[in-house]
Design a protein around this motif. Sequence first.
Motif, PDB file in Angstrom:
ATOM      1  N   ASN A  15       0.824  -1.200   0.000  1.00  0.00           N
ATOM      2  CA  ASN A  15       0.000   0.000   0.000  1.00  0.00           C
ATOM      3  C   ASN A  15       0.868   1.264   0.000  1.00  0.00           C
ATOM      4  O   ASN A  15       0.374   2.348  -0.287  1.00  0.00           O
ATOM      5  CB  ASN A  15      -0.951   0.018   1.195  1.00  0.00           C
ATOM      6  N   SER A  29       2.089   3.862  -7.778  1.00  0.00           N
ATOM      7  CA  SER A  29       1.356   3.572  -6.552  1.00  0.00           C
ATOM      8  C   SER A  29       0.598   2.256  -6.691  1.00  0.00           C
ATOM      9  O   SER A  29       0.492   1.697  -7.790  1.00  0.00           O
ATOM     10  CB  SER A  29       0.352   4.698  -6.274  1.00  0.00           C
ATOM     11  N   LEU A  30       0.037   1.786  -5.586  1.00  0.00           N
ATOM     12  CA  LEU A  30      -0.790   0.586  -5.645  1.00  0.00           C
ATOM     13  C   LEU A  30      -2.004   0.836  -6.536  1.00  0.00           C
ATOM     14  O   LEU A  30      -2.412  -0.055  -7.289  1.00  0.00           O
ATOM     15  CB  LEU A  30      -1.222   0.153  -4.245  1.00  0.00           C
ATOM     16  N   GLN A  52      -5.390  -5.719  -1.032  1.00  0.00           N
ATOM     17  CA  GLN A  52      -4.101  -5.554  -0.357  1.00  0.00           C
ATOM     18  C   GLN A  52      -4.358  -5.553   1.137  1.00  0.00           C
ATOM     19  O   GLN A  52      -5.357  -5.004   1.615  1.00  0.00           O
ATOM     20  CB  GLN A  52      -3.441  -4.239  -0.765  1.00  0.00           C
ATOM     21  N   ASN A  54      -2.083  -5.630   5.156  1.00  0.00           N
ATOM     22  CA  ASN A  54      -0.878  -5.735   5.979  1.00  0.00           C
ATOM     23  C   ASN A  54      -1.072  -6.770   7.087  1.00  0.00           C
ATOM     24  O   ASN A  54      -0.234  -6.896   7.968  1.00  0.00           O
ATOM     25  CB  ASN A  54      -0.545  -4.374   6.595  1.00  0.00           C
TER      26      ASN A  54
END
Length: 148
Positions: A15, A29-30, A52, A54
């Motif tokens: 991200n 960028s993503l 996406q 984390n």
Amino acid sequence: MSTHRVLLLNGPNLNMLGVRQPEVYGAASLADVEALAQRTASELGLTVSARQTNHEGEMLEWIHAARGEFDAIVINPGGWTHTSVALRDALVIPDVPVIEVHISNVAAREEFRHTSYVSGIAAAVIAGCGVQGYEFALRRVVHLLDGQ
């Protein structure tokens, strides 16, 4: 033309593309990656669902739910590439081709990045092509699924 469904997964820190180490990962960028994937998918007749996270548990849940819903998985596992046996084990559950993507050439980087828990179960590994690797991965999906 294909009508296959592809789950596009990006792991931790992706991200932050365009911000984190642009000298390694580039300026895209993503959102740029996802737009490239959607353009390529449209050209190829694919449907792509891009996600996406984390959080490893969330990634595992998405992979589990992919069984019967998606025809292939394209994944940039980020740092989990080198650390997560759980991710590797989950990626076989959907019983679909998996394509591993890395923006940088991980083999030319730090020693700890030379080991991938994902590569051994992947139908293909694309590394060092920048964000264009995602396009290559989607083209490979069509080849694998349609035998082109």
